[in-house]
Design an enzyme around this catalytic site. Structure first.
Site, PDB file in Angstrom:
ATOM      1  CB  ILE A  46      -0.934   3.393   0.605  1.00 26.60           C
ATOM      2  CG1 ILE A  46      -1.249   3.823   2.091  1.00 26.60           C
ATOM      3  CG2 ILE A  46      -0.091   2.321   0.555  1.00 26.60           C
ATOM      4  CD1 ILE A  46      -2.466   2.970   2.588  1.00 26.60           C
ATOM      5  CB  ALA A  79      -1.508  -4.360   1.161  1.00 23.46           C
ATOM      6  NE  ARG A 117     -10.670  -0.926   4.388  1.00 19.10           N
ATOM      7  CZ  ARG A 117      -9.672  -0.460   4.856  1.00 19.10           C
ATOM      8  NH1 ARG A 117      -8.248  -0.837   4.537  1.00 19.10           N
ATOM      9  NH2 ARG A 117      -9.735   0.536   5.675  1.00 19.10           N
ATOM     10  CG  ASP A 167      -1.904  -7.421   4.867  1.00 17.32           C
ATOM     11  OD1 ASP A 167      -1.482  -8.514   5.591  1.00 17.32           O
ATOM     12  OD2 ASP A 167      -1.975  -6.377   5.135  1.00 17.32           O
ATOM     13  CD  GLU A 218      -9.122  -8.887   7.214  1.00 17.01           C
ATOM     14  OE1 GLU A 218      -8.465  -8.312   8.013  1.00 17.01           O
ATOM     15  OE2 GLU A 218      -8.600  -8.691   5.977  1.00 17.01           O
ATOM     16  CG  HIS A 236      -5.682  -6.349   7.813  1.00 13.09           C
ATOM     17  ND1 HIS A 236      -6.947  -6.390   7.652  1.00 13.09           N
ATOM     18  CD2 HIS A 236      -5.004  -5.329   7.625  1.00 13.09           C
ATOM     19  CE1 HIS A 236      -7.218  -5.173   7.289  1.00 13.09           C
ATOM     20  NE2 HIS A 236      -6.016  -4.658   7.440  1.00 13.09           N
ATOM     21  N   GLY A 276      -0.564  -4.726   7.133  1.00 11.84           N
ATOM     22  CA  GLY A 276      -0.263  -3.421   6.444  1.00 11.84           C
ATOM     23  C   GLY A 276       0.397  -2.420   7.224  1.00 11.84           C
ATOM     24  CG  ASN A 277      -1.812  -0.001   9.706  1.00  9.47           C
ATOM     25  OD1 ASN A 277      -2.283  -0.822  10.412  1.00  9.47           O
ATOM     26  ND2 ASN A 277      -3.009   0.632   9.299  1.00  9.47           N
TER      27      ASN A 277
END
Length: 318
Positions: free
Chosen positions: A158, A235, A237, A261, A266, A284, A286-287
């Site tokens: 990443i 983005a 943890r 993100d 969470e 969240h 990210g992906n």
């Protein structure tokens, strides 16, 4: 053989899994509670779940889980599963790495950088509230990325993808990682100590995996070290950042802004963050691209096929 899927998945992935076995499918994006998961584990051999489901020792050792042999996590991470308890109970755990996930998360991180630099979210809010009265020389002034320094902590796939995009925007890139990366340094990216990266960055982006010793890697000490004009991007943890300290740093203007993100608690967001205009908050994502989630889903199905065929599980993590 019975499989329980705890969350909505792409229809292509569901169809592939349904062609392999009997499926109990939770067609919802609202997370099930642990007791609800346990209730539906009776007779289940394979549990397929996203990383937001906490598969604890209590779940794995419940009476209904006595037939459970595989937990197939839908995602590259697997810290939501009690790996030790799974191993002790003869349950394999697999993850679902996806190369395109690195691209998706890097693009999202770059979007967060642009959003915070150009105050896009705050500007849109003004417009929707009827506070936009036309172009003005000092209305919502942001800053260019060109010439700014991006500091990356964690130069994995990443981080590398983000660095390449930053170079295309004429940014200077520095990084810290446990291991130096000759391939990125060949691009003109400079390796520095973690503290030096924190001190010199105009944008500081976190891309390291989480482990207990990295909890609050960015906290009060680090915010005091950062430039007062700096932006924090996370983005990776949530627990990497001490969110209470972040709120104070933003209120005291120790840093200019943040874009998150992921969150320390969470899916809950620290209350102080919600009240600040100097934070961009994403749920969240990210992906969260069709490409990445399909690739992950196919990795899950590959793991399931390995299990059915009694082959070595290609993405086993315990």
């Amino acid at each position: 053989m019975k499989v329980f899927i705890t969350s909505r998945v792409p229809k292509e992935i569901l169809q592939r899994i349904e062609n392999l076995c009997e499926v109990d499918y939770e067609d919802s994006n609202i997370p099930l509670k642990n007791d609800e998961i346990v209730e539906r584990l009776k007779g289940v051999e394979v549990l397929i779940c996203p990383l937001s489901d906490k598969i604890t020792r209590e779940v794995l050792e419940s009476e209904n889980a006595k037939n459970l042999k595989l937990v197939a996590n839908y995602g590259a991470g697997y810290d939501n599963v009690d790996i030790k308890a799974a191993a002790e109970n003869g349950i394999d755990v697999t993850n679902a790495p996806a190369p395109s996930s690195a691209v998706s998360t890097a693009e999202l991180s770059f979007a967060l950088m642009l959003a915070t630099a150009r105050k896009i979210v705050q500007g849109e809010k003004d417009l929707r509230e009827g506070k936009f009265f036309g172009w003005r020389p000092t209305y919502f002034l942001g800053e260019e990325l060109k010439g700014k320094t991006l500091g990356i902590i964690g130069m994995g796939n990443i981080g590398k993808n983000l660095a390449k995009r930053a170079l295309a925007f004429d940014m200077n890139v520095i990084y810290y990682s446990r291991n130096r990366k000759e391939d990125v340094e060949a691009l003109g990216i400079e390796y520095l100590s973690k503290d030096e990266v924190i001190k010199k960055s105009d944008f500081l982006s976190l891309h390291t995996a989480f482990s207990p010793e990295l909890k609050h890697m960015i906290g009060e000490r680090e915010f005091k070290m950062m430039k007062s004009t700096a932006h924090l991007i996370n983005a990776a943890r949530g627990p990497l950042v001490d969110e209470k300290a972040l709120v104070e740093a933003l209120k005291n203007k120790d840093i200019r802004s943040a874009a998150l993100d992921v969150y320390e608690f969470e899916p809950n967001v620290t209350a102080g963050l919600l009240e600040l205009d100097s934070v961009v908050l994403a749920p969240h994502l990210g992906n969260a691209t069709e490409e990445a989630r399909l690739e992950m889903g196919n990795a899950v199905a590959d793991n399931l096929e390995d299990y059915i065929a009694k082959r070595n599980l290609r993405n086993k993590v315990n």
